[in-house]
Design an enzyme around this catalytic site. Structure first.
Site, short mmCIF file in Angstrom:
data_model
loop_
_atom_site.label_atom_id
_atom_site.label_comp_id
_atom_site.label_asym_id
_atom_site.label_seq_id
_atom_site.Cartn_x
_atom_site.Cartn_y
_atom_site.Cartn_z
N CYS B 88 38.58 50.58 45.87
CA CYS B 88 37.36 50.10 45.18
C CYS B 88 36.00 50.12 45.92
O CYS B 88 34.92 49.98 45.48
CB CYS B 88 37.75 48.80 44.45
SG CYS B 88 38.88 48.94 43.31
N HIS B 345 33.83 49.50 35.28
CA HIS B 345 34.34 49.80 36.59
C HIS B 345 34.74 51.26 36.54
O HIS B 345 36.12 51.30 36.69
CB HIS B 345 35.35 48.61 36.89
CG HIS B 345 35.87 48.54 38.25
ND1 HIS B 345 35.25 49.40 39.26
CD2 HIS B 345 37.18 48.49 38.94
CE1 HIS B 345 36.01 49.21 40.47
NE2 HIS B 345 37.13 48.65 40.23
#
Lengths: 488, 401
Positions: B88, B345
């Site tokens: 991430c 996201h």
């Protein structure tokens, strides 16, 4: 003296009441109501003949040196591999030696366990081997609403044979081998095919077992009255009693067939019943064990004084006591893959198993072996070249360290509804082992609402996945939270 | 002696797509959309860009390997383009590549772009990763998902501080409620509906003790930045420069899950944030940080991160959260744009999306959610799992701050 030096047993904790089967399936085949009493043991979805064999073998080897074993024989008709030694998976899980060891599968017959035991004992008597572990395990899938579904349970038992600290001396054996077929399972077939019960009862169990025992008595000159327990499988209650009558023994001398508590565990059942008998035996007791399947093996043992000091295994008695009712017939059907439920697209991922990785990392993956740093003493899993302790970082200075027999404490956990699982939620967490070391593992044999941080766990060897495309069953270890009871 | 990145590089342009379920757009469309906004904002020509970095995570179900997808989609003039992947933190890694290239003097103007097209896989949540975790790991690691991995942190946190899990859940619910409230104000956010704490608490369970509203959105999107030196930025006529104050990364080395860890904090975040404050010359983050975009993949992640950023005292994050300290009108507003929770996201884009919001705020261009006179904005990414992760912390601010 040659004989049994230890025993172990494993009955999976789920029990399915036969009334549950009747309530769900008698509409289809009402005859099953005739044997609706009691309950059968049911392997969890992540268990099979190999994983249960590992459990029974570990139980049997409690306090014994697994590195001293010369051979491991695995008896079962429900082994996951037709070509890859299944006993070798169990042996690796036990972290046995590889060099100088000869393992074997005994299969394709319900009496394979006793045949393996006779083979083990003969090699020890001949002085060729000192210590042989024989494990019998069975996990049969059955069609719905059949007598097989009613009769069959899942389980495993193990016997360790050797020369030192013998708890039951081997007093001889006798076998009858004939191509009598009461039921069979064709190669590649999913289910057993059985002939009518009258045939199985009257010409099978009811004739072959008494004749083999008579042959044993003639051969050895022993008398049936000498025996304190006669142990033989037969899931037909009436026939089981009838055999005792035919043998001329009191019915309390005939070991209970365990139909009420776990059902017939197939190849494992002669051992399961025998271990149950050993658990109750006193020094001097004589036990006669007979199996059944394309003939009959008969074996005699005399219990020694050593049994008084023998303790440690959970055994059949202990694992029968760890009981949780599986109230849902649908769950049972799904566990045995008898019904199709959707795992979702997330469950489709199906990478193959790298056989090179599996070989290189077999100690890590199958034996749950990590390392202990020679410099700082930190146990760690998985083994990496550099010590995990940041204040140490010694490179490749380790001793092998087994985690399979270590208890641990839950440090954090979850129950995950998103993970593809046969029995959601997937429960997993971080555990810290007594004595050091920690790792993140799947949990099994627990309900999410029973699990707490701080709870103790024990390790259990389980089926991790089945690669249907390639026929490969993968195994790994899971943590079993030490919960009380359950509400499955 | 290293002097750090502080004020060596300025951001002259940024762009970010609307995040969401962009069924009709592929990664190439998303990249071009973000890039056009960025290029216009920077006021330069495409051929002035000398090097580029692309961040994406799930390449196997997304754009595929290499940086070619960015070079081809943007029709870049045969310059160097490098694809980076670090879970991430991939977007922030792309930014780091571009910033370091400029700081080193290797090039004058560089581009960082992140993209993730997640909604082409056919199921909810992040892509299943058992086949992307390595041939050994797939044979033993727990049957985990992202929510499950982070859910464990809640049980560890509650156990460490002796808290009732329901009190932790209440603070987690406030975290999500606050981000939803901020998302309402943001036209580019994926989820733009307000929710109450009760709705969060009563949502279906995903992974104990996380419910649906404790989990962030899974979205498609792209974001990018063009960076140069402050000198060049000034020569281009840029005023009120926003410059990079700190860029730090910290990775787990296996001690958390195999040696020692309390199960209630992020070892990496704690270290990366300390280093970032030092690099930026910040001594009291609770007072000096004006606003934050942290990696709220799950509400519990944000809760614990408040402590690892050294803004809440250990064990005090639930109290600060319930006091509204991180709300839009609180001491340090957090997830001003809605966060991962509501902005969404798309993994490779997220780090750059966070910087985009800080950049807008610093320039006073954040519309209805504009904060009063912010000086330093902190962004934080956490990839992987609480016990094994990649953490990035970036601080940007007014060049003269």
């Amino acid at each position: 003296m040659v004989g049994i030096t230890s025993y172990g047993g494993y009955i999976p904790r789920y029990r399915l009441s036969r009334m549950t089967v009747v309530q769900n399936m008698a509409w289809y085949f009402p005859v099953i109501m005739a044997v609706a009493g009691g309950e059968k043991s049911v392997a969890n979805w992540d268990e099979d003949a190999v994983s249960m064999a590992v459990a029974a073998a570990y139980d049997c080897m409690t306090g014994k040196d697994r590195k001293a074993l010369d051979s491991l024989y695995l008896a079962s008709t429900t082994l996951p591999f037709a070509d890859r030694l299944n006993a070798g998976i169990v042996a690796t899980a036990l972290n046995m030696k590889e060099a100088g060891v000869s393992n074997a599968d005994f299969s394709a017959c319900m009496k394979a366990g006793t045949t393996a035991a006779i083979s083990a004992l003969e090699s020890i008597e001949a002085g060729k081997k000192d210590s042989v572990l024989v494990v019998a395990s069975e996990q049969r899938r059955t069609k719905m609403a059949t007598m097989f579904e009613m009769f069959f349970g899942d389980g495993a038992a193990a016997l360790l044979f050797g020369k030192d600290d013998v708890i039951a001396e081997f007093k001889g054996s006798y076998s009858v081998s004939c191509d009598f077929i009461d039921h069979y399972k064709g190669s590649g077939k999913e289910f057993d095919y059985g002939w009518e019960e009258r045939w199985q009862r009257d010409i099978g169990y009811g004739k072959i077992i008494p004749e083999a025992i008579a042959g044993f008595l003639t051969k050895t000159g022993m008398k049936i009255e000498e025996f304190d327990k006669v142990i033989y499988p037969c899931y037909f209650g009436g026939t089981h009693k009838g055999i005792a009558k035919k043998l001329g023994i009191d019915k309390e001398k005939a070991q209970n067939n365990m139909h009420a508590v776990c059902g017939d565990t197939g190849t494992a059942h002669p051992f399961v019943m025998f271990v149950a008998a050993l658990e109750e035996a006193k020094p001097g007791d004589k036990l006669l064990l007979a199996s059944f399947g394309q003939g009959c093996d008969v074996m005699a043992f005399e219990v020694t004084d050593k049994i008084k000091d023998f303790n440690g295994p959970i055994g059949i008695k202990g694992s029968l006591a760890k009981r949780v009712e599986l109230a849902s017939y649908q769950k049972f059907s799904k566990f045995r893959n008898l019904i199709a439920a959707d795992l979702g697209i997330r469950g489709e991922a199906n990478p193959n198993t790298s056989l090179t990785v599996l070989w290189r990392k077999r100690k890590m993956l199958l034996s749950l072996v990590g390392v202990k740093c020679k410099k700082c003493g930190t146990p760690q899993y998985p083994a990496m070249p550099i010590c995990v302790n940041p204040d140490c970082c010694a490179i490749n200075e380790f001793d092998e360290y087994e985690f399979a027999d270590k208890e641990a404490t839950i440090l954090m956990f979850t129950g995950d509804m998103l993970s593809a699982s046969v029995d959601p939620p997937a429960v997993y967490g971080l555990i810290g082992y007594d004595g050091g070391g920690r790792t993140m593992l799947d949990f099994t044999d627990c309900e999410l609402n029973q699990v707490k941080v701080g709870m103790k766990t024990k390790m259990s060897f389980r089926k991790r996945y089945f690669d249907e495309m390639r026929g490969f069953t993968g195994y790994f270890w899971k943590a079993v939270p030490q919960v009380e009871g359950g509400d499955a | 002696m290293a002097t750090g990145i502080r004020d060596k590089v300025a951001i002259i342009g940024m762009g970010c797509t609307r995040f969401g379920e962009r069924w009709n757009d592929g990664a190439e469309d998303l990249m071009v959309e973000a890039f056009q906004e960025c290029l216009a904002d920077a006021g330069i020509e495409k051929n002035e860009i000398q090097a580029a970095w692309l961040g994406s995570c799930f390449d196997e179900v997304n754009i595929g390997k290499s940086a070619l997808p960015a070079s081809m989609a943007l029709r870049l003039p045969n310059i160097s383009v490098t694809r980076v992947e670090n879970y991430c933190a991939s977007g922030t890694e792309a930014f780091r590549g571009a910033v370091y290239a400029v700081a080193s003097g290797a090039c004058d103007i560089a581009l960082a772009i992140g993209v993730e097209k997640l909604k082409d896989i056919g199921y909810g949540g992040l892509p299943e990763f058992s086949s992307a975790m390595g041939m050994l790991n797939q044979l033993w690691m727990a049957n985990m998902t992202a929510p499950g991995g982070f859910a464990m942190l809640a049980t560890g946190y509650a156990a460490k501080y002796g808290l009732d899990i329901n009190d932790v859940k209440r603070a987690m619910a406030h975290v999500s409620m606050k981000s939803h409230a901020n998302g309402v104000l943001n036209p580019k956010a994926h989820l733009r509906r307000a929710v109450t704490e009760e709705q969060v608490l009563n949502a279906p369970q995903i992974a104990y003790p996380l419910g649906l509203f404790d989990c962030c959105g899974v979205s498609d999107g792209s974001a990018c930045a063009i960076v140069t030196t402050p000198e060049i930025a000034k020569s281009l006529g840029k005023k009120d420069l926003v410059s990079v104050k700190a860029l730090q990364l910290s990775l787990s080395n296996g001690t958390e899950f195999a040696y020692k860890w309390d199960g209630a904090h992020f070892v990496t975040t704690s270290k990366a944030s300390t280093a970032a404050y030092e690099e930026a010359g910040i001594t009291n983050p609770r007072e000096e940080i004006s606003m934050m975009e942290v990696h709220d993949c799950f509400s519990i992640t944000e809760l614990v991160t408040m402590e690892d950023l050294h803004i809440s005292e250990r064990g005090q994050a639930p109290k600060d959260i319930m006091d509204g300290f991180y709300d839009l009108d609180g001491g340090v507003p957090c997830q001003v744009d809605g966060g991962l929770k509501c902005f969404g996201h798309p993994i490779g884009a997220s780090g750059l999306r966070m910087l985009y919001e800080m950049y807008l705020q610093l320039h006073g261009r954040a519309g209805d959610r504009q904060l009063k006179d912010p000086k330093f904005g902190l962004t934080h990414n956490l990839g992987g799992f609480p016990f094994m992760n990649v953490c990035s912390v970036a601080i940007i601010g007014k060049h003269d701050a």
